[in-house]
Design a protein around this motif. Sequence first.
Motif, PDB file in Angstrom:
ATOM      1  N   SER A 483       0.756  -1.192  -0.125  1.00 21.91           N
ATOM      2  CA  SER A 483       0.144  -0.154   0.098  1.00 21.91           C
ATOM      3  C   SER A 483       0.852   1.224  -0.158  1.00 21.91           C
ATOM      4  N   HIS A 528      -7.505   5.067  -2.162  1.00 23.34           N
ATOM      5  CA  HIS A 528      -6.378   4.160  -1.713  1.00 23.34           C
ATOM      6  C   HIS A 528      -6.117   4.838  -0.134  1.00 23.34           C
ATOM      7  N   ILE A 532      -6.375   3.173   3.440  1.00 25.08           N
ATOM      8  CA  ILE A 532      -5.027   3.273   4.446  1.00 25.08           C
ATOM      9  C   ILE A 532      -5.799   3.435   5.718  1.00 25.08           C
TER      10      ILE A 532
END
Length: 768
Positions: A483, A528, A532
């Motif tokens: 990530s 994204h 996270i």
Amino acid sequence: MQQPDPLSPPPAISSAGVMATDITNKFASALRTLAPGELVKDEHFTLFESVASLEIMDSKMDSGILKEGESLDEEYDVSRDLLPEEVLGIIDQLLCLEMAWHLGYPLSQTLFTSVYIESIMKPHPVHIDEADFIRDAQGCERQPKLLFVLRAYCLGLLKACCHVNEQVKDELYYEEEDFFTNTYDRHLVFDIPVEPISSLLQQARNDLRAISNDVSKDIAAALDLRLELRLAFLRAIDLSTLRKAHPDSLKMPWIEMNGLIEHIKKQHPLGKPVPEAFSTKLQRRLASTMPPRPMVRPSFEECFGHFKRFFQDGTDIMDILKYSEPQSLLTFISLFQARKPQPLVYIRTLVQSLLFKEMLVLGNYSIRQILDHDLSIVVLPCAPQIDPSCDHVEVPTDPRHQTAAQMEIFRQRVAECYLDIFRIFCQNRCRARRMLCHSIQEWDLLQADVEETDQLLQVALDERPLTLEGGNISLGFSLPLSSWAYLYKLRQMEWIVQLGFELEVYQTDELAGMYWYLNYLAKTRAQHGDRIKSFTMRSLNEARYGSDDGSNSNAAKRPQRPQYTAAKEREYMTSLAYLRVMMLDAACTWEFADGLCCLYTALARLKLLKPPPRPYGSDALRYDLRMKPFRHIALPQLLTFDEFTRAVAQPETSISGLLRYAESAVGGARKGYEALAKLPDTQAFAVNAHVRWAGNVRDCLRAAIAAGVALSTLQREIGKMGSGGAVNDDVFVDEGDSKPKLKLRVDVPPQGKGYHDCWIVPKLVPTA
């Protein structure tokens, strides 16, 4: 090439054992027997001789050609008497030539055109006493009284140039684009240490004061300031190697030079130029295969501006040593290198040297410390993966030992790619974009590699997948390392597109498509970041309350665990603050790019923007060209040309609908930039660069306001012809010749003339 005169007699060559024969007629008759394109090759007459023969007697190629009455060597006498104002004039000319070299011109066209510089360097001096204009003892006794000032200045100048040259060669740079390091077999007093040259400069200042009665007070002060400038430059060079010193102490010589150059500018009219002390004939002595080139003659006013920025940049870069965290460091470098005009090559290589040298970052931190700090901010706050205590566990079956081993493999894999991001921003803007195009390929492979490490760590740490809203939505495993790599890859992809706008890579009719792609990348980054953040919140709740699920609503009602300390709280809050500002920045980029895409699409439909004629190109080929850097990237997936065309054109939406959506998107971006502008340096992750960061945000805000004005102007003109979406789009364009009915002219600002280089906002001007 000069054509020979057919009527001129053959050259009169008189030498023992040489017989000259005129072969012109024979050569011409033999030449007529050759067919076009036919080549005669002799094994003893190589390509080198062929090219060399073309240069002979061509003034543009042959450095040895002499005009009528001209001598081969420069006949200027370096021992001649010079007036004080002439010494001052020569020094100022050298100052201008030094800056021309910093700007990228070769030494052969700048400093090496000085007769005084050449006389010091040749023969090569190995000791300070040998570095003089006149080498014989009798000549030294007859030296003019002020020549010692010029000698000290030239030695200080050559030593500074020697260091600059070596500094640039030690770092990443591109000679054909930025800087010429070729010294043409001259050694720039490399063998003479800095200390004796500094002592000579100081002694020259003392001697100048001793003869102040023989020299005008103003000229003596001007000469003294120029010697002081050379001393300050040498001090700055010496201090730049002390990366562990306090940054404010390293700034002092640069601040001093910044003040000195102001006084030097005022004193410049006191000098008297000596043009005969500079000559391009000296190029004949240099070890070079280049043809003769004219001397560069920049004006003093132009050089003063460059020196002023040079010394200010040297002052500012020392703040890089005030380390707080990696994200602020990246912000500092990226914004510093985005200055207009861009810092000179020496400053950019000095940034590289301060940043990473001898396996230390900023002179104090290991690569592991910087990487772990970055991971703790972005994806792994208070995580066992970056816990130093795991390094001391030696039992192979212990999960802590396995975690430490896998993390060490990860660090070795990513260290070079990570540091390269900082190095890339130390290049010129065109080169930075090109290197980013290569970098994202490496990060794409890196993301796939570290995902395997994530999977091994899942087993070692017994990680469970995350589910939200009562188990209806599953986010899977956290995959923190991949990530982290994916987030950096997305940021670099956005930088590539934004630099394309800044460097005018895209033509006007391509702006809608490229802003759509920027919107696509920014939206992906925001999503994204949200993923996270979900895993970070789960980790925070587990650390605070021992909760198994970040969505547990009863977690906050339970008391905190004893091992949850204030230090852990700060680390989690720092990570959440970064995710907040990163997602806000992504949202602003997403909204603004979406709004501009709709605006340019509407202008194209209204025929207010017309594509230039391209008889040998097509939209599909151009799309393939623009997307070439992203073609082999696995995620985010690249759209096909048909999908991209439909997404940009939005054929199902009317012009009025496009403008309403654009107005909403630009308004959202404007509010986001207003919120960003209010953040302090710590929450903006712009420590030591907050002024530049805030200025960049304000420029984006002004661009968003200008976009809102353009949209309002266009909507007002459309409103005069009908009401909202009830009007068919065809009513705005005349049939047949496809000319717009709207009385508007679209002015697209050139690079550097808009509010922000990355946001190209058109200006709509009524024509009637």
